[in-house]
Design a protein around this motif. Structure first.
Motif, PDB file in Angstrom:
ATOM      1  N   PRO A  44       0.811  -1.228   0.000  1.00 13.24           N
ATOM      2  CA  PRO A  44       0.000   0.000   0.000  1.00 13.24           C
ATOM      3  C   PRO A  44       0.844   1.278   0.000  1.00 13.24           C
ATOM      4  O   PRO A  44       0.513   2.241  -0.692  1.00 13.24           O
ATOM      5  N   PHE A  45       1.944   1.285   0.718  1.00 18.32           N
ATOM      6  CA  PHE A  45       2.804   2.466   0.734  1.00 18.32           C
ATOM      7  C   PHE A  45       3.479   2.675  -0.613  1.00 18.32           C
ATOM      8  O   PHE A  45       3.712   3.802  -1.040  1.00 18.32           O
ATOM      9  N   MET A  46       3.790   1.584  -1.310  1.00 16.93           N
ATOM     10  CA  MET A  46       4.367   1.699  -2.648  1.00 16.93           C
ATOM     11  C   MET A  46       3.356   2.304  -3.615  1.00 16.93           C
ATOM     12  O   MET A  46       3.727   3.076  -4.508  1.00 16.93           O
ATOM     13  N   ILE A  47       2.081   1.951  -3.452  1.00 13.10           N
ATOM     14  CA  ILE A  47       1.034   2.524  -4.294  1.00 13.10           C
ATOM     15  C   ILE A  47       0.933   4.028  -4.048  1.00 13.10           C
ATOM     16  O   ILE A  47       0.849   4.820  -4.990  1.00 13.10           O
ATOM     17  N   TYR A  48       0.966   4.433  -2.767  1.00 14.49           N
ATOM     18  CA  TYR A  48       0.919   5.868  -2.448  1.00 14.49           C
ATOM     19  C   TYR A  48       2.114   6.586  -3.051  1.00 14.49           C
ATOM     20  O   TYR A  48       1.981   7.668  -3.621  1.00 14.49           O
ATOM     21  N   LEU A  49       3.287   5.998  -2.906  1.00 17.11           N
ATOM     22  CA  LEU A  49       4.497   6.614  -3.440  1.00 17.11           C
ATOM     23  C   LEU A  49       4.415   6.728  -4.962  1.00 17.11           C
ATOM     24  O   LEU A  49       4.776   7.759  -5.539  1.00 17.11           O
ATOM     25  N   HIS A  50       3.910   5.683  -5.610  1.00 16.57           N
ATOM     26  CA  HIS A  50       3.801   5.701  -7.071  1.00 16.57           C
ATOM     27  C   HIS A  50       2.809   6.778  -7.540  1.00 16.57           C
ATOM     28  O   HIS A  50       3.094   7.533  -8.477  1.00 16.57           O
ATOM     29  N   LEU A  51       1.650   6.852  -6.908  1.00 14.52           N
ATOM     30  CA  LEU A  51       0.654   7.848  -7.308  1.00 14.52           C
ATOM     31  C   LEU A  51       1.159   9.265  -7.048  1.00 14.52           C
ATOM     32  O   LEU A  51       0.959  10.166  -7.873  1.00 14.52           O
ATOM     33  N   GLY A  52       1.798   9.483  -5.913  1.00 20.06           N
ATOM     34  CA  GLY A  52       2.349  10.805  -5.624  1.00 20.06           C
ATOM     35  C   GLY A  52       3.444  11.189  -6.600  1.00 20.06           C
ATOM     36  O   GLY A  52       3.502  12.324  -7.085  1.00 20.06           O
ATOM     37  N   ALA A  54       3.810  10.030  -9.671  1.00 24.31           N
ATOM     38  CA  ALA A  54       3.181  10.261 -10.976  1.00 24.31           C
ATOM     39  C   ALA A  54       2.547  11.640 -11.028  1.00 24.31           C
ATOM     40  O   ALA A  54       2.646  12.336 -12.045  1.00 24.31           O
ATOM     41  N   ALA A  55       1.907  12.056  -9.942  1.00 26.16           N
ATOM     42  CA  ALA A  55       1.290  13.386  -9.916  1.00 26.16           C
ATOM     43  C   ALA A  55       2.345  14.476 -10.056  1.00 26.16           C
ATOM     44  O   ALA A  55       2.137  15.465 -10.758  1.00 26.16           O
ATOM     45  N   VAL A 101       1.863  26.102  -6.599  1.00 25.24           N
ATOM     46  CA  VAL A 101       1.476  24.702  -6.400  1.00 25.24           C
ATOM     47  C   VAL A 101       0.115  24.431  -7.037  1.00 25.24           C
ATOM     48  O   VAL A 101      -0.073  23.427  -7.725  1.00 25.24           O
ATOM     49  N   LEU A 102      -0.847  25.320  -6.819  1.00 27.66           N
ATOM     50  CA  LEU A 102      -2.168  25.133  -7.411  1.00 27.66           C
ATOM     51  C   LEU A 102      -2.117  25.189  -8.929  1.00 27.66           C
ATOM     52  O   LEU A 102      -2.875  24.491  -9.604  1.00 27.66           O
ATOM     53  N   ASP A 103      -1.230  25.993  -9.479  1.00 25.34           N
ATOM     54  CA  ASP A 103      -1.088  26.062 -10.927  1.00 25.34           C
ATOM     55  C   ASP A 103      -0.594  24.733 -11.490  1.00 25.34           C
ATOM     56  O   ASP A 103      -0.988  24.325 -12.573  1.00 25.34           O
ATOM     57  N   ARG A 104       0.244  24.038 -10.752  1.00 22.80           N
ATOM     58  CA  ARG A 104       0.748  22.734 -11.209  1.00 22.80           C
ATOM     59  C   ARG A 104      -0.243  21.608 -10.938  1.00 22.80           C
ATOM     60  O   ARG A 104      -0.337  20.663 -11.697  1.00 22.80           O
ATOM     61  N   VAL A 111      -5.366  16.113 -11.528  1.00 16.30           N
ATOM     62  CA  VAL A 111      -6.484  16.024 -10.582  1.00 16.30           C
ATOM     63  C   VAL A 111      -6.981  14.580 -10.416  1.00 16.30           C
ATOM     64  O   VAL A 111      -7.204  14.139  -9.282  1.00 16.30           O
ATOM     65  N   PRO A 112      -7.146  13.789 -11.488  1.00 14.10           N
ATOM     66  CA  PRO A 112      -7.582  12.405 -11.268  1.00 14.10           C
ATOM     67  C   PRO A 112      -6.620  11.589 -10.412  1.00 14.10           C
ATOM     68  O   PRO A 112      -7.043  10.784  -9.588  1.00 14.10           O
ATOM     69  N   LEU A 113      -5.323  11.806 -10.587  1.00 22.21           N
ATOM     70  CA  LEU A 113      -4.346  11.087  -9.765  1.00 22.21           C
ATOM     71  C   LEU A 113      -4.465  11.477  -8.296  1.00 22.21           C
ATOM     72  O   LEU A 113      -4.371  10.627  -7.407  1.00 22.21           O
ATOM     73  N   ILE A 114      -4.673  12.747  -8.042  1.00 24.30           N
ATOM     74  CA  ILE A 114      -4.808  13.200  -6.657  1.00 24.30           C
ATOM     75  C   ILE A 114      -6.090  12.649  -6.036  1.00 24.30           C
ATOM     76  O   ILE A 114      -6.102  12.263  -4.868  1.00 24.30           O
ATOM     77  N   VAL A 115      -7.153  12.576  -6.824  1.00 18.35           N
ATOM     78  CA  VAL A 115      -8.407  12.002  -6.317  1.00 18.35           C
ATOM     79  C   VAL A 115      -8.215  10.524  -5.982  1.00 18.35           C
ATOM     80  O   VAL A 115      -8.634  10.049  -4.917  1.00 18.35           O
ATOM     81  N   VAL A 116      -7.550   9.773  -6.875  1.00 21.19           N
ATOM     82  CA  VAL A 116      -7.299   8.352  -6.619  1.00 21.19           C
ATOM     83  C   VAL A 116      -6.401   8.184  -5.389  1.00 21.19           C
ATOM     84  O   VAL A 116      -6.636   7.304  -4.555  1.00 21.19           O
ATOM     85  N   LEU A 117      -5.380   9.012  -5.261  1.00 19.77           N
ATOM     86  CA  LEU A 117      -4.509   8.972  -4.084  1.00 19.77           C
ATOM     87  C   LEU A 117      -5.296   9.247  -2.815  1.00 19.77           C
ATOM     88  O   LEU A 117      -5.140   8.545  -1.813  1.00 19.77           O
ATOM     89  N   ALA A 118      -6.170  10.241  -2.841  1.00 15.81           N
ATOM     90  CA  ALA A 118      -6.971  10.570  -1.658  1.00 15.81           C
ATOM     91  C   ALA A 118      -7.924   9.419  -1.310  1.00 15.81           C
ATOM     92  O   ALA A 118      -8.090   9.078  -0.133  1.00 15.81           O
TER      93      ALA A 118
END
Length: 125
Positions: A44-52, A54-55, A101-104, A111-118
Motif C-alpha cells: 500500500p505504501f508503494m502505491i501511495y508513493l507511485h501515485l504521488g 506520478a502526480a 502549487v495550485l497552478d501545477r 487532478v484524477p491522480l490526486i483524487v485516486v490517491l486521496a
C-alpha cells in the motif's frame, strides 16, 4: 581492431567472474517467510508513493502539457465571478508558493491522480 579488443575484454571478464564466483563469493543467507510478508505489507505504501510521484511528474508542464481547470470551465464564474480586488486575488498575490502549487496541481491530467490517491489513503485509514 575491435575484434581483438572484444576478445580480450570477454576473456578477462570470464576469468574474473570465474575467480570471484569460486573464491570470493559466499552462499546467500537463508531467508525465512518473514521477508515476503514484509514486502506484502509495504505494497500500500508503494502505491501511495507511485501515485504521488506520478502526480509530480504529470504536473511538470515541460514534459506533459495539459489544460488548466479554469473557473469558467468548472462553471464557478456564474456562481462567484473572480474579481481583481477579491479575497482570492489578494490571497494568491500574498502567497505565491500556494499559487504556484495550485497552478501545477489543478491540471486535467493531475487532478484524477490526486483524487485516486486521496481515495486510496482514505480507504486504508
Amino acid at each position: 581492431i575491435l575484434i581483438p579488443i572484444a576478445t580480450l575484454s570477454l576473456s578477462l571478464s570470464y576469468a574474473l567472474d570465474k575467480y570471484l564466483l569460486l573464491r570470493l563469493y559466499r552462499r546467500p543467507p537463508a531467508y525465512n517467510a518473514e521477508l515476503p510478508l514484509r514486502i506484502v505489507a509495504m505494497i500500500p505504501f508503494m502505491i501511495y508513493l507511485h501515485l504521488g510521484n506520478a502526480a509530480v511528474f504529470y504536473a511538470n508542464q515541460e514534459v506533459f502539457e495539459s489544460v488548466f481547470f479554469s473557473r469558467s470551465e468548472m462553471g464557478l464564474d456564474a456562481v462567484a465571478p473572480y474579481e481583481s480586488g477579491s479575497y482570492e486575488s489578494d490571497f494568491y498575490e500574498d502567497h505565491p508558493l500556494v499559487a504556484a502549487v495550485l497552478d501545477r496541481v489543478w491540471r486535467a491530467n493531475v487532478v484524477p491522480l490526486i483524487v485516486v490517491l486521496a481515495v486510496c489513503v482514505t480507504y486504508n485509514l
